[in-house]
Design a protein around this motif. Structure first.
Motif, mmCIF file in Angstrom:
data_model
loop_
_atom_site.group_PDB
_atom_site.id
_atom_site.type_symbol
_atom_site.label_atom_id
_atom_site.label_comp_id
_atom_site.label_asym_id
_atom_site.label_seq_id
_atom_site.Cartn_x
_atom_site.Cartn_y
_atom_site.Cartn_z
ATOM 1 N N VAL A 13 -3.156 8.039 6.947
ATOM 2 C CA VAL A 13 -4.141 7.353 6.106
ATOM 3 C C VAL A 13 -3.491 6.183 5.382
ATOM 4 C CG1 VAL A 13 -5.684 7.591 4.129
ATOM 5 C CG2 VAL A 13 -5.550 9.417 5.818
ATOM 6 N N ASN A 14 -2.282 6.401 4.882
ATOM 7 C CA ASN A 14 -1.568 5.355 4.157
ATOM 8 C C ASN A 14 -1.339 4.132 5.051
ATOM 9 O OD1 ASN A 14 -0.120 4.992 1.465
ATOM 10 N ND2 ASN A 14 1.493 4.418 2.895
ATOM 11 N N VAL A 15 -0.851 4.374 6.264
ATOM 12 C CA VAL A 15 -0.587 3.273 7.198
ATOM 13 C C VAL A 15 -1.886 2.579 7.593
ATOM 14 C CG1 VAL A 15 0.213 2.736 9.532
ATOM 15 C CG2 VAL A 15 1.557 4.257 8.079
ATOM 16 N N CYS A 63 3.700 -5.752 -0.994
ATOM 17 C CA CYS A 63 3.111 -5.288 -2.252
ATOM 18 C C CYS A 63 2.366 -3.969 -2.063
ATOM 19 C CB CYS A 63 2.163 -6.350 -2.810
ATOM 20 S SG CYS A 63 2.970 -7.874 -3.331
ATOM 21 N N ALA A 64 1.621 -3.858 -0.970
ATOM 22 C CA ALA A 64 0.863 -2.634 -0.709
ATOM 23 C C ALA A 64 1.793 -1.452 -0.463
ATOM 24 C CB ALA A 64 -0.061 -2.842 0.485
ATOM 25 N N MET A 65 2.895 -1.691 0.224
ATOM 26 C CA MET A 65 3.863 -0.620 0.445
ATOM 27 C C MET A 65 4.497 -0.185 -0.870
ATOM 28 S SD MET A 65 5.651 -2.005 3.960
ATOM 29 C CE MET A 65 6.934 -0.754 3.928
ATOM 30 N N HIS A 66 4.642 -1.131 -1.787
ATOM 31 C CA HIS A 66 5.240 -0.805 -3.086
ATOM 32 C C HIS A 66 4.281 0.002 -3.959
ATOM 33 C CE1 HIS A 66 7.457 -1.195 -6.828
ATOM 34 N NE2 HIS A 66 6.390 -1.723 -7.391
ATOM 35 N N THR A 67 3.029 -0.422 -4.041
ATOM 36 C CA THR A 67 2.072 0.263 -4.914
ATOM 37 C C THR A 67 1.501 1.518 -4.271
ATOM 38 O OG1 THR A 67 0.307 -1.180 -4.094
ATOM 39 C CG2 THR A 67 1.424 -1.851 -6.110
ATOM 40 N N GLY A 68 1.433 1.548 -2.939
ATOM 41 C CA GLY A 68 0.973 2.744 -2.252
ATOM 42 C C GLY A 68 -0.540 2.904 -2.245
ATOM 43 N N ASN A 88 -2.192 -4.018 -7.232
ATOM 44 C CA ASN A 88 -1.656 -4.543 -5.980
ATOM 45 C C ASN A 88 -1.944 -6.039 -5.838
ATOM 46 O OD1 ASN A 88 -0.347 -4.263 -3.486
ATOM 47 N ND2 ASN A 88 -2.283 -3.986 -2.416
ATOM 48 N N VAL A 89 -3.166 -6.440 -6.183
ATOM 49 C CA VAL A 89 -3.543 -7.853 -6.060
ATOM 50 C C VAL A 89 -2.762 -8.714 -7.052
ATOM 51 C CG1 VAL A 89 -5.445 -9.496 -6.320
ATOM 52 C CG2 VAL A 89 -5.820 -7.346 -5.109
ATOM 53 N N VAL A 90 -2.492 -8.186 -8.233
ATOM 54 C CA VAL A 90 -1.688 -8.939 -9.208
ATOM 55 C C VAL A 90 -0.284 -9.185 -8.659
ATOM 56 C CG1 VAL A 90 -0.573 -8.808 -11.471
ATOM 57 C CG2 VAL A 90 -2.982 -8.201 -11.238
ATOM 58 N N PHE A 91 0.340 -8.135 -8.132
ATOM 59 C CA PHE A 91 1.664 -8.308 -7.524
ATOM 60 C C PHE A 91 1.606 -9.306 -6.366
ATOM 61 C CE2 PHE A 91 3.077 -3.779 -8.860
ATOM 62 C CZ PHE A 91 3.398 -4.263 -10.116
ATOM 63 N N PHE A 92 0.549 -9.195 -5.571
ATOM 64 C CA PHE A 92 0.382 -10.089 -4.424
ATOM 65 C C PHE A 92 0.214 -11.534 -4.881
ATOM 66 C CE2 PHE A 92 -2.957 -12.069 -1.649
ATOM 67 C CZ PHE A 92 -2.111 -12.414 -0.610
#
Length: 281
Positions: A13-15, A63-68, A88-92
């Motif tokens: 699901v994560n991937v 970023c998505a891998m970092h925030t999960g 996630n969007v802020v980091f992105f």
């Protein structure tokens, strides 16, 4: 086997979610890039579409891998999913915008990039909430269930039963409880299965048990230890539930002092890395 399947499901699901998010990010900028052609916004684009899209997709992926991803968790609510997306969007925005600006790919301070980020926030939020609804519907209909056994019928386990069964979409099914004698205060929907000494025999006969929550006091160590040993050797998740309900109603936090566990009423502000760094500056 059961634990491995659960972990594989979570990873899948994560991937899947991160891959779809990344495609959304790339597809959205593809549309924005073409919308900007022959307009005043075209001047903000200083590199080819492929360079910008590839950069943005790579930045978002990191970023998505970092925030999960948390939408597959059993007790998670819409605001938590949206909070994770916003973070996630802020980091992105910081990472992607910084690279685009420093690399001379486009003007990251332009209204075009701001509109793009807002579109990413909305589309990713809708996608994740929609997928969360599908997962909840699937679990409500009996898919991806997790079966639970309770050991002990103290107040904490009774409240835990309510937490596990109050939302069918969480996918928990409580098989029953064990205690030294039936407890009339326990919900009738949760059957009495026997004495704690009979837990391991029950688990052997019912191999579909995923979680076991035990709230027996430490004086029953001789009963608890065989249960723990069986759970550890047969991939059943064992959880110890502290029985502090009769004097503590607050939310509590688990901490460790060396090898000694303890519960606190509040989180230590310095337990967070960011706060530690601020204190030292």
């Amino acid at each position: 086997m059961k634990r491995g399947m659960a972990e594989s499901y979570n990873r899948l699901v994560n991937v899947f979610v991160i891959a779809c998010d990344t495609c959304i990010v790339g597809g959205l900028f593809h549309r924005f890039y073409h919308w900007a052609q022959d307009t005043a916004w075209e001047k903000t684009l200083q590199a080819s579409e492929f360079q910008i899209v590839a950069t943005l997709m790579l930045c978002y992926l990191l970023c998505a891998m970092h925030t999960g991803v948390i939408l597959y968790r059993r007790k998670v609510f819409a605001y938590e999913v949206l909070t994770r997306v916003a973070k996630n969007v802020v980091f992105f925005a910081i990472l992607g915008g910084g690279i685009l600006q420093l690399g001379g790919y486009m003007d990251a301070w332009s209204k075009l990039f701001l509109a793009y980020l807002l579109a990413v926030l909305v589309c990713v939020s809708v996608f994740r909430l929609g997928l969360r609804m599908l997962i909840k519907a699937y679990r409500t209909k009996g898919g991806n269930l997790r079966f639970v056994v309770l050991v002990g019928s103290a107040d904490n386990n009774r409240e835990l039963y309510q937490e596990l069964t109050s939302q069918s979409w969480a996918g928990y099914r409580v098989l029953g409880y064990f205690d030294f004698e039936p407890n009339g205060n326990f919900p009738q929907e949760c059957p009495y299965l026997g004495k704690p000494q009979e837990v391991t025999d029950y688990l052997k006969k019912h191999g579909n048990t995923h979680f076991l929550f035990c709230c027996l006091p430490s004086k029953d160590r001789e009963v608890i230890m065989p249960i723990i040993d069986y759970c550890e050797n047969n991939l059943v998740h064992f959880y110890s539930v502290p029985n502090v309900h009769n004097y503590l109603q607050n939310r509590m936090y688990f901490n460790m002092m060396g090898n000694v566990p303890y519960l606190s009423l509040r989180q230590d502000p310095l337990s967070r890395l960011g706060n530690k760094m601020l204190k030292r500056t």
